[in-house]
Scaffold this motif. Structure first.
Motif: not given
Length: 333
Positions: A14-16, A53, A166, A170, A193, A195-196, A201-202
Motif C-alpha cells: 500500500t502507499w501507506q 521511495s 497527497l 484521504d 503533486t 506523489f503518484p 499506488e497513491r
C-alpha cells in the motif's frame, strides 16, 4: 535503514506502507544500484536528507552513476558551493505569506501548504528552506484560512501544495474540501503533486471517490521530469482520475544532465501522452541556494523549446516559463 540492508528486499503493498519504508540511507541506495561510493561526488545532507521511495529507486539504471533519476535525489557536493544571486527564498514567498499556510502570489488563486512532508526530497526543491513550522496547517488554522478566502471574492482557485498534499490521508483531504464547500466563489481545486510518480499506488478508487464527493472542479498537476519515471501503475492511476473527469497535466523542471536535451524532452512528451497526461509547463530552475549545478541558461532553454515545436504536435509542446517574484503570472520565455 541500516547500511547493509537492501532497500528493495520487500515491495510494500500500500502507499501507506511505502511511505513508512522510504529510503533514507545513501549507502543503501548506492548498494542497491550496484554503485561504489567512490564513483559519485556525493555527500550526506543533514538539513535536507535523502528521501525516496523503493519504487522510484527501482526505475534507476543499475551501475550508472549518471542516471537521471539518481541525480535528482542523491545530494551532490556541488550543493555546498555557493552560487551568486541564489538565495534561500528565490521567489520571495515570505512577502506573500499573509497567514500561516497561505501563499497569495497571483490575484485569482492562492496556494496552500497543507503539509511540509513529501515522499521524496528533490535536490532542486525551491522550498527546501521554506519556514514550514511557521506555516503549519491543522484543523485549528482552518477557520483563519476560510476567513481569508471569504474576504476576497476574487479568489476562484485553490492550489494545494506543500510539501505534497497527497501525503495527507484521504479522509483529511476530504474533510478540508468539505469545510470550504460554502465559500461560493471558489470554483477549482488544483493539486500539485509528485506523489503518484514516486509512489504510484497513491491514486486509488477510494481517493478518487473521495474527490468526487466535492462540488469543486478538480485538476491534477503531476511532476515528471524524465520519461524513465513513468510506468504502468501511474497510467492506471491516471485512468482512474480521467474516469472521474479529472484532467491530469504535467509540469517539469529543466535540469542540467537530467532533461536538458531536446530528444529527452521529446520522449517525455510522447510518453506522458501515452500515459494519459498532457504536457503543461517546463519551469526554468528557481534560484535556490545549493542548486546552481542544475541550471540551464535561457538561451539553451529557448533553443530546446523551439526544437520541441519543430518535432511535436502543438498539444504536446509544454510552455517554457520562469516564475519571477512580483509578476502577476508565470513569465514565458
Amino acid at each position: 535503514m541500516s547500511i547493509t540492508q537492501s532497500p528493495l528486499t520487500e515491495q510494500p503493498n500500500t502507499w501507506q506502507e511505502a511511505v513508512k519504508q522510504l529510503i533514507t540511507c545513501p549507502t543503501a541506495l548506492l548498494q542497491f544500484l550496484e554503485l561504489q561510493p567512490s564513483q559519485l561526488d556525493w555527500q550526506i545532507d543533514k538539513h535536507f536528507p535523502l528521501r525516496v521511495s523503493m519504487s522510484f529507486a527501482a526505475k534507476m539504471q543499475k551501475a550508472n552513476p549518471q542516471d537521471p533519476l539518481l541525480r535528482q535525489v542523491l545530494s551532490s557536493k556541488e550543493e555546498s558551493l555557493p552560487t551568486h544571486n541564489y538565495t534561500e527564498d528565490p521567489l520571495q514567498e515570505k512577502a506573500v505569506n499573509p497567514i500561516p499556510g497561505v501563499l497569495h502570489k497571483f490575484k485569482s488563486r492562492i496556494l496552500l501548504t497543507l503539509t511540509q512532508s513529501c515522499p521524496v526530497h528533490c535536490r532542486y526543491c525551491f522550498r527546501r528552506y521554506f519556514p514550514y513550522e511557521a506555516n503549519r496547517v491543522s484543523t485549528k488554522t482552518w477557520p483563519a484560512i476560510k476567513a481569508y478566502l471569504q474576504a476576497d471574492p476574487g479568489i476562484q482557485e485553490i492550489v494545494l501544495s506543500g510539501g505534497d498534499p497527497l501525503m495527507l490521508p484521504d479522509e483529511r483531504i476530504g474533510e478540508f474540501l468539505a469545510y470550504l464547500e460554502d465559500v461560493q466563489h471558489i470554483k477549482i481545486i488544483r493539486f500539485h503533486t509528485r506523489f503518484p510518480i514516486i509512489i504510484p499506488e497513491r491514486v486509488t478508487p477510494h481517493f478518487v471517490n473521495m474527490l468526487n464527493q466535492s462540488r469543486f472542479k478538480k485538476i491534477m498537476i503531476y511532476h515528471v521530469n524524465h520519461a524513465q519515471e513513468l510506468c504502468a501503475t501511474i497510467k492506471a492511476g491516471v485512468s482512474l482520475l480521467q474516469q472521474a473527469q479529472i484532467p491530469v497535466l504535467n509540469q517539469s523542471v529543466l535540469l542540467k544532465d537530467v532533461n536538458d536535451k531536446a530528444q529527452t524532452l521529446i520522449d517525455l512528451s510522447w510518453q506522458l501522452f501515452a500515459h494519459g497526461i498532457l504536457p503543461y509547463y517546463v519551469h526554468l530552475l528557481d534560484a535556490v541556494q545549493g542548486t546552481g549545478h542544475f541550471a540551464v541558461d535561457k538561451t539553451q532553454a529557448f533553443a530546446l523549446e523551439q526544437s520541441l515545436r519543430h518535432h511535436l504536435p502543438g498539444y504536446l509542446v509544454p510552455k517554457f516559463v520562469k516564475e519571477v517574484p512580483g509578476e502577476p503570472a508565470k513569465v514565458p520565455l
